[in-house]
Write a protein that holds these residues in place. Structure first.
Motif, short mmCIF file in Angstrom:
data_model
loop_
_atom_site.label_atom_id
_atom_site.label_comp_id
_atom_site.label_asym_id
_atom_site.label_seq_id
_atom_site.Cartn_x
_atom_site.Cartn_y
_atom_site.Cartn_z
N PRO A 235 0.89 -1.15 -0.04
CA PRO A 235 -0.08 0.02 0.00
C PRO A 235 1.05 1.25 0.01
CG PRO A 235 -0.67 -1.66 1.75
CD PRO A 235 0.53 -2.17 1.10
N CYS A 237 0.19 4.39 0.69
CA CYS A 237 -0.14 5.26 1.89
C CYS A 237 0.73 4.96 2.95
CB CYS A 237 -1.79 5.33 1.98
SG CYS A 237 -2.28 3.52 2.46
N CYS A 271 -9.48 -2.04 -2.08
CA CYS A 271 -9.27 -1.19 -1.08
C CYS A 271 -10.50 -0.45 -0.85
CB CYS A 271 -8.27 -0.14 -1.65
SG CYS A 271 -7.64 0.96 -0.32
N HIS A 273 -10.49 2.45 0.44
CA HIS A 273 -10.46 3.71 -0.04
C HIS A 273 -10.35 4.12 -1.48
CE1 HIS A 273 -10.35 4.41 4.36
NE2 HIS A 273 -9.40 3.53 4.53
N ARG A 274 -10.55 3.09 -2.28
CA ARG A 274 -10.01 3.16 -3.56
C ARG A 274 -10.82 4.21 -4.29
NH1 ARG A 274 -6.09 1.15 -6.12
NH2 ARG A 274 -5.89 2.98 -7.50
N CYS A 277 -9.07 7.86 -3.27
CA CYS A 277 -7.64 7.75 -3.25
C CYS A 277 -7.21 8.24 -4.43
CB CYS A 277 -6.98 6.44 -2.93
SG CYS A 277 -5.36 6.33 -2.86
N SER A 279 -4.14 7.84 -5.48
CA SER A 279 -2.89 7.10 -6.09
C SER A 279 -3.12 6.11 -7.29
CB SER A 279 -2.38 5.72 -5.10
OG SER A 279 -1.41 5.03 -5.57
N CYS A 282 -0.95 2.42 -6.93
CA CYS A 282 -0.87 1.24 -5.75
C CYS A 282 -2.12 0.20 -6.29
CB CYS A 282 -1.67 2.08 -4.56
SG CYS A 282 -2.00 0.86 -3.14
N GLY A 284 -3.55 -1.68 -4.06
CA GLY A 284 -4.64 -1.97 -2.86
C GLY A 284 -4.32 -3.21 -2.23
N SER A 301 -5.07 4.80 4.35
CA SER A 301 -5.64 6.08 4.25
C SER A 301 -5.39 6.84 3.00
CB SER A 301 -4.99 7.18 5.36
OG SER A 301 -3.58 7.00 5.11
N PRO A 302 -6.43 7.23 2.28
CA PRO A 302 -6.25 7.51 0.94
C PRO A 302 -5.45 8.82 0.71
CG PRO A 302 -8.47 8.14 1.71
CD PRO A 302 -7.85 7.32 2.71
N LEU A 303 -4.68 8.79 -0.32
CA LEU A 303 -3.41 9.58 -0.71
C LEU A 303 -4.53 11.02 -1.19
CD1 LEU A 303 -0.54 7.93 -2.36
CD2 LEU A 303 -1.29 8.56 0.15
S1 SF4 Z 1 -6.04 4.04 0.50
FE1 SF4 Z 1 -4.77 4.44 -1.69
S2 SF4 Z 1 -2.53 4.06 -1.00
FE2 SF4 Z 1 -3.74 3.13 0.67
S3 SF4 Z 1 -3.89 0.94 0.06
FE3 SF4 Z 1 -5.84 2.14 -0.66
S4 SF4 Z 1 -5.27 2.57 -2.56
FE4 SF4 Z 1 -3.42 2.06 -1.83
#
Ligand code: SF4
Length: 316
Positions: A235, A237, A271, A273-274, A277, A279, A282, A284, A301-303
């Protein structure tokens, strides 16, 4: 007189990777294709020739990667390499467990044939831990002897790869330290294990939070030695300011179609938070991780838009 700079790998898009062998003479506990090795077929000589012809005509790639399970089991490897170099591949990389490189005459023969990049799997930080994972005594000593020999040859670079499992994650900083003397080791890669299945039947998947401090230390130590670092399948994050070490891109891979059926079982990109997020790098979590440790909603935590580096990567 100052030393010539260390040769560096090209970008992933500059290479094409061909799987030319499915036998192996190690028994690594983390092997992801052990159940399929006997039915997957290597790329044919006809396809190899097709890729060479295409490159001679169009110069589509600068580098060729010959991989397998263990490519050095092919007796005609030097000939394959020579044919590739004659067709305009300025770089030829082999991906190997490195055992056979421990014989200097063999390593030299490969270099003379045209191999100038060696991607070597290092499983542990010393003979006991490495051989305990490969299940072949002497494999660490031979791989290290090979890397040390290659380190004496100008015009050659090495890359190491370590599969990060429940067994290997505490060893990561020790692996960086064990290789610290190598001058031509341009890049270290840390590939976080996934089992090519929906469940972690071999109990090798480690919790990301347990891996994190060791992975962070290994990234920082390797960078302090002047190495590039690539982390796969972790991940982004969680890596914080070291998030740029996550590089899931891979060169274009030519491999038996059946491999992709197995690969799809991993179920990446899960994930909670996909959607929030930013990113683009990533992957996930995957199905086996979720089944073992849950969705880690509180840990991940989402970027935001500013902290996510740009990318356009594919996996494998
Ligand atoms: S929050 Fe974003 S960076 Fe973190 S695991 Fe999920 S998709 Fe990846």
């Amino acid at each position: 007189m100052s030393e010539a700079p260390v040769l560096q790998p090209l970008g992933h898009a500059d290479y094409v990777s061909l799987t030319m062998e499915f036998r192996c003479n190690l028994r690594c506990v983390h092997c992801m294709i052990e159940g399929t090795m006997d039915r997957l077929r290597p790329e044919s000589d006809g396809h190899f020739e097709e890729v060479l012809r295409l490159n001679r005509r169009e110069r589509r790639w600068r580098g060729l990667i010959l991989t397998g399970s263990e490519i050095t089991l092919r007796k005609d490897l030097p000939q394959l390499v020579g044919r590739a170099r004659a067709c305009g591949f300025e770089r030829v990389r082999i991906q190997t467990h490195g055992m056979h490189l421990g014989q200097p005459s063999y390593a030299r023969r490969l270099v003379e044939a045209g191999v100038n990049e060696f991607f070597v799997s290092i499983a542990g930080a010393d003979a006991a831990s490495h051989d305990g994972i490969t299940l072949v005594k002497g494999s660490f000593e031979r791989a290290l002897r090979g890397l040390a020999f290659l380190d004496t040859l100008p015009g050659v670079l090495s890359i190491t790869n370590t599969v990060v499992t429940r067994l290997s994650y505490p060893l990561l900083p020790g692996i960086v330290a064990a290789l610290s003397e190598l001058k031509r080791l341009a890049q270290m890669e840390f590939w976080v294990y996934f089992p090519m299945a929906e469940r972690d039947e071999k109990d090798l998947v480690a919790r990301h939070g347990d891996v994190l401090p060791h992975l962070r230390a290994a990234i920082a130590d390797a960078r302090a030695l002047g190495r590039k670092v690539e982390v796969k399948n972790f991940p982004q994050c969680l890596l914080g300011e070291l998030g740029d070490a996550l590089v899931n891109a891979q060169p274009e891979l030519h491999i038996d179609e059946d491999f992709w059926t197995e690969f799809a079982r991993n179920g990446f990109y899960q994930c909670v938070h996909r959607d929030a997020c930013a990113s683009t790098e990533c992957l996930g979590l995957n199905s086996a991780y979720l089944a073992k440790f849950g969705d880690e909603a509180e840990t991940l935590s989402p970027l935001n838009r500013v902290s996510s580096p740009p990318s356009g990567s594919t996996i494998l």
